[in-house]
Design a protein around this motif. Structure first.
Motif, PDB file in Angstrom:
ATOM      1  N   ILE A  85       0.827  -1.217   0.000  1.00  0.00           N
ATOM      2  CA  ILE A  85       0.000   0.000   0.000  1.00  0.00           C
ATOM      3  C   ILE A  85       0.851   1.252   0.000  1.00  0.00           C
ATOM      4  O   ILE A  85       0.401   2.328  -0.368  1.00  0.00           O
ATOM      5  N   LEU A  86       2.112   1.136   0.401  1.00  0.00           N
ATOM      6  CA  LEU A  86       2.975   2.303   0.486  1.00  0.00           C
ATOM      7  C   LEU A  86       3.517   2.716  -0.868  1.00  0.00           C
ATOM      8  O   LEU A  86       4.051   3.808  -1.012  1.00  0.00           O
ATOM      9  N   THR A  87       3.404   1.848  -1.874  1.00  0.00           N
ATOM     10  CA  THR A  87       3.925   2.185  -3.198  1.00  0.00           C
ATOM     11  C   THR A  87       3.324   3.471  -3.740  1.00  0.00           C
ATOM     12  O   THR A  87       4.059   4.362  -4.161  1.00  0.00           O
ATOM     13  N   PRO A  88       1.979   3.637  -3.759  1.00  0.00           N
ATOM     14  CA  PRO A  88       1.433   4.912  -4.248  1.00  0.00           C
ATOM     15  C   PRO A  88       1.913   6.116  -3.447  1.00  0.00           C
ATOM     16  O   PRO A  88       2.141   7.187  -4.003  1.00  0.00           O
ATOM     17  N   PHE A  89       2.070   5.946  -2.130  1.00  0.00           N
ATOM     18  CA  PHE A  89       2.521   7.054  -1.282  1.00  0.00           C
ATOM     19  C   PHE A  89       3.911   7.507  -1.702  1.00  0.00           C
ATOM     20  O   PHE A  89       4.169   8.699  -1.911  1.00  0.00           O
ATOM     21  N   PHE A  90       4.836   6.559  -1.827  1.00  0.00           N
ATOM     22  CA  PHE A  90       6.203   6.909  -2.202  1.00  0.00           C
ATOM     23  C   PHE A  90       6.278   7.436  -3.641  1.00  0.00           C
ATOM     24  O   PHE A  90       7.115   8.289  -3.956  1.00  0.00           O
ATOM     25  N   LEU A  91       5.415   6.927  -4.512  1.00  0.00           N
ATOM     26  CA  LEU A  91       5.412   7.413  -5.882  1.00  0.00           C
ATOM     27  C   LEU A  91       4.977   8.879  -5.932  1.00  0.00           C
ATOM     28  O   LEU A  91       5.536   9.678  -6.690  1.00  0.00           O
ATOM     29  N   ARG A  92       3.965   9.245  -5.132  1.00  0.00           N
ATOM     30  CA  ARG A  92       3.535  10.641  -5.092  1.00  0.00           C
ATOM     31  C   ARG A  92       4.644  11.537  -4.544  1.00  0.00           C
ATOM     32  O   ARG A  92       4.888  12.635  -5.052  1.00  0.00           O
ATOM     33  N   MET A  93       5.296  11.071  -3.486  1.00  0.00           N
ATOM     34  CA  MET A  93       6.402  11.843  -2.922  1.00  0.00           C
ATOM     35  C   MET A  93       7.539  11.987  -3.935  1.00  0.00           C
ATOM     36  O   MET A  93       8.167  13.038  -4.058  1.00  0.00           O
ATOM     37  N   SER A  94       7.792  10.908  -4.698  1.00  0.00           N
ATOM     38  CA  SER A  94       8.872  10.941  -5.682  1.00  0.00           C
ATOM     39  C   SER A  94       8.554  11.903  -6.817  1.00  0.00           C
ATOM     40  O   SER A  94       9.443  12.596  -7.332  1.00  0.00           O
ATOM     41  N   VAL A 133       6.804  14.642  -6.624  1.00  0.00           N
ATOM     42  CA  VAL A 133       7.051  15.993  -6.105  1.00  0.00           C
ATOM     43  C   VAL A 133       8.557  16.277  -6.071  1.00  0.00           C
ATOM     44  O   VAL A 133       9.011  17.364  -6.462  1.00  0.00           O
ATOM     45  N   ALA A 134       9.332  15.284  -5.629  1.00  0.00           N
ATOM     46  CA  ALA A 134      10.788  15.461  -5.553  1.00  0.00           C
ATOM     47  C   ALA A 134      11.383  15.677  -6.944  1.00  0.00           C
ATOM     48  O   ALA A 134      12.286  16.509  -7.130  1.00  0.00           O
ATOM     49  N   VAL A 135      10.882  14.933  -7.941  1.00  0.00           N
ATOM     50  CA  VAL A 135      11.387  15.084  -9.310  1.00  0.00           C
ATOM     51  C   VAL A 135      11.123  16.491  -9.830  1.00  0.00           C
ATOM     52  O   VAL A 135      11.997  17.121 -10.449  1.00  0.00           O
ATOM     53  N   MET A 136       9.929  17.017  -9.583  1.00  0.00           N
ATOM     54  CA  MET A 136       9.609  18.379 -10.037  1.00  0.00           C
ATOM     55  C   MET A 136      10.506  19.411  -9.376  1.00  0.00           C
ATOM     56  O   MET A 136      10.982  20.356 -10.031  1.00  0.00           O
ATOM     57  N   VAL A 137      10.757  19.245  -8.076  1.00  0.00           N
ATOM     58  CA  VAL A 137      11.604  20.206  -7.360  1.00  0.00           C
ATOM     59  C   VAL A 137      13.033  20.153  -7.866  1.00  0.00           C
ATOM     60  O   VAL A 137      13.672  21.185  -8.127  1.00  0.00           O
ATOM     61  N   ILE A 138      13.568  18.936  -8.036  1.00  0.00           N
ATOM     62  CA  ILE A 138      14.951  18.791  -8.513  1.00  0.00           C
ATOM     63  C   ILE A 138      15.086  19.348  -9.926  1.00  0.00           C
ATOM     64  O   ILE A 138      16.084  20.008 -10.260  1.00  0.00           O
ATOM     65  N   ALA A 139      14.089  19.082 -10.775  1.00  0.00           N
ATOM     66  CA  ALA A 139      14.140  19.600 -12.142  1.00  0.00           C
ATOM     67  C   ALA A 139      14.150  21.126 -12.134  1.00  0.00           C
ATOM     68  O   ALA A 139      14.902  21.765 -12.901  1.00  0.00           O
ATOM     69  N   ASN A 161      -2.939   8.457   0.535  1.00  0.00           N
ATOM     70  CA  ASN A 161      -2.472   9.701  -0.054  1.00  0.00           C
ATOM     71  C   ASN A 161      -1.543  10.419   0.914  1.00  0.00           C
ATOM     72  O   ASN A 161      -1.267   9.929   2.020  1.00  0.00           O
ATOM     73  N   LEU A 162      -1.065  11.594   0.498  1.00  0.00           N
ATOM     74  CA  LEU A 162      -0.179  12.363   1.360  1.00  0.00           C
ATOM     75  C   LEU A 162      -0.890  12.807   2.633  1.00  0.00           C
ATOM     76  O   LEU A 162      -0.280  12.866   3.703  1.00  0.00           O
ATOM     77  N   ARG A 163      -2.177  13.106   2.534  1.00  0.00           N
ATOM     78  CA  ARG A 163      -2.905  13.642   3.677  1.00  0.00           C
ATOM     79  C   ARG A 163      -3.837  12.633   4.331  1.00  0.00           C
ATOM     80  O   ARG A 163      -4.026  12.659   5.544  1.00  0.00           O
ATOM     81  N   SER A 164      -4.428  11.731   3.569  1.00  0.00           N
ATOM     82  CA  SER A 164      -5.446  10.844   4.111  1.00  0.00           C
ATOM     83  C   SER A 164      -5.340   9.451   3.517  1.00  0.00           C
ATOM     84  O   SER A 164      -4.656   9.228   2.511  1.00  0.00           O
ATOM     85  N   THR A 165      -6.039   8.539   4.167  1.00  0.00           N
ATOM     86  CA  THR A 165      -6.138   7.156   3.700  1.00  0.00           C
ATOM     87  C   THR A 165      -7.583   6.884   3.309  1.00  0.00           C
ATOM     88  O   THR A 165      -8.502   7.229   4.047  1.00  0.00           O
ATOM     89  N   VAL A 166      -7.781   6.284   2.145  1.00  0.00           N
ATOM     90  CA  VAL A 166      -9.121   6.006   1.632  1.00  0.00           C
ATOM     91  C   VAL A 166      -9.532   4.604   2.069  1.00  0.00           C
ATOM     92  O   VAL A 166      -8.832   3.627   1.792  1.00  0.00           O
ATOM     93  N   ILE A 167     -10.662   4.514   2.759  1.00  0.00           N
ATOM     94  CA  ILE A 167     -11.155   3.247   3.291  1.00  0.00           C
ATOM     95  C   ILE A 167     -12.580   3.029   2.823  1.00  0.00           C
ATOM     96  O   ILE A 167     -13.422   3.922   2.924  1.00  0.00           O
TER      97      ILE A 167
END
Length: 357
Positions: A133-142, A144-150, A220-226
């Motif tokens: 379940i953490l895969t989508p979370f880390f992908l969203r964070m990644s 954001v990181a890619v946009m900032v680094i670019a 998600n970054l802010r909430s979990t969908v249940i």
């Protein structure tokens, strides 16, 4: 027209008809090569990775193709323009920074597209049995990181003063932190969930206060969908989850079942003992009930009645199967109540009847 761009390209000259035809030929030939050679080659490589049981490399190859195609088309345009003005624009001092910035953009865009593909198809990222379940979370964070680094990489190519910008961002961030502390708590709560890994997508969870009960759909970054048991969707703040005990019910291999029967003290001790032994024996013979723990005993004595505890574990996590076994054991208890003439009593109403906990 050509005089107006001499500030950018001092040695520019008006193109001839032959130059225009050659520039057009470069673009047309390049597009043909992309369409009939590069694209089929990359997709063939992707299919080869899939056949070799490397689906991740295959997905990456297909995902980066649009950025590679656009980068090649941009190169063709620059080459055609160089031919028109008779200046190699890749080495032009003023234009080279812009060209490099475009290439950097396409490089990060390729990475961004790969992350976006796996965000839409997180199951493709997993090589094991269970999807994390953490895969989508880390992908969203990644992403954001890619946009900032670019952004910072392109800014450095243009010699942008990053120190002053970072200082301003830092001061602004401190001020914003007080205003959005609740949102930050949810984000850090999501990070805590990511590190602890308490559940997977599709797991059935329940909070300690039983206010949250349902299946994990997304995090998600802010909430979990249940998705709740009544097929409703609940967005639970991550900080709420990390501050409460969470039971992962999907990890259960057995379901505990308890019955409480209140019987009248008018029943003889001999009939009660035979009733308990018979019910215990039938429970132990049931193929779906664990033989490790079976409790059938009197656990409370009151002036007019006593309480019988029947406890066992069903070897399943399916609610339907558990309820079926529970019903069968209740019928067994009912049968032996009739065999040994056991009188059941409702302690709240003083009438004969069932009282199951």
């Amino acid at each position: 027209m050509w005089e107006s761009i001499k500030w950018l390209i001092p040695s520019v000259t008006a193109p001839t008809v032959a130059d225009c035809l050659a520039a057009a030929a470069i673009i047309i030939v390049g597009l043909i090569v992309i369409r009939f050679i590069i694209r089929p080659l990359l997709f063939k490589i992707a299919d080869l990775f899939n056949k070799k049981n490397h689906p991740v490399f295959g997905d990456i190859t297909k995902s980066v193709y649009p950025s590679i195609r656009n980068a090649i088309i941009f190169s063709l345009i620059v080459m055609a323009a160089s031919l028109l003005v008779e200046v190699w624009l890749f080495e032009n001092g003023k234009l080279s920074i812009y060209i490099d910035s475009v290439y950097v953009f396409f490089a990060f865009k390729a990475l961004y597209d790969v992350l976006g593909f796996y965000l839409k198809n997180p199951h493709r990222f997993e090589t094991g049995k269970d999807q994390d379940i953490l895969t989508p979370f880390f992908l969203r964070m990644s992403k954001v990181a890619v946009m900032v680094i670019a952004m910072f990489t392109i800014a450095s190519l243009w010699n942008f003063n990053l120190n002053g910008f970072l200082t301003a961002i830092g001061l602004t961030g401190v001020a914003l932190a007080f205003g959005i502390r609740d949102t930050l708590a949810h984000i850090f709560g999501g990070m805590s969930v990511a590190l602890d890994k308490p559940f997977q997508i599709g797991d059935w969870i329940m909070s300690g206060d039983e206010k949250i009960d349902g299946t994990i759909q997304d995090i998600n970054l802010r909430s979990t969908v249940i998705q709740t048991s009544d097929k409703g969707t609940v967005y639970v703040p991550n900080s709420y989850l990390v501050n409460r005990p969470i039971y992962n019910l999907s990890n259960r291999t057995e379901r505990k079942v308890e019955h409480f029967l209140h019987i009248s003290n008018e029943n003889s001790e001999e009939s009660i003992v035979k009733f308990l032994e018979s019910v215990r024996e039938q429970i132990s013979l049931h193929p779906k009930i664990s033989k490790k723990i079976i409790h059938v005993a009197m656990d409370e004595l009151m002036p007019t009645s006593c309480r019988i505890l029947i406890r066992y574990f069903v070897e399943t996590n399916d609610t339907g199967s558990m309820l079926q076994v529970r019903q069968e054991i209740l019928f067994v208890a009912k049968h032996y109540c009739e065999v040994y003439d056991i009188k059941l009593i409702d302690p709240n109403e003083g009438q004969y009847g069932w009282n199951n906990g």
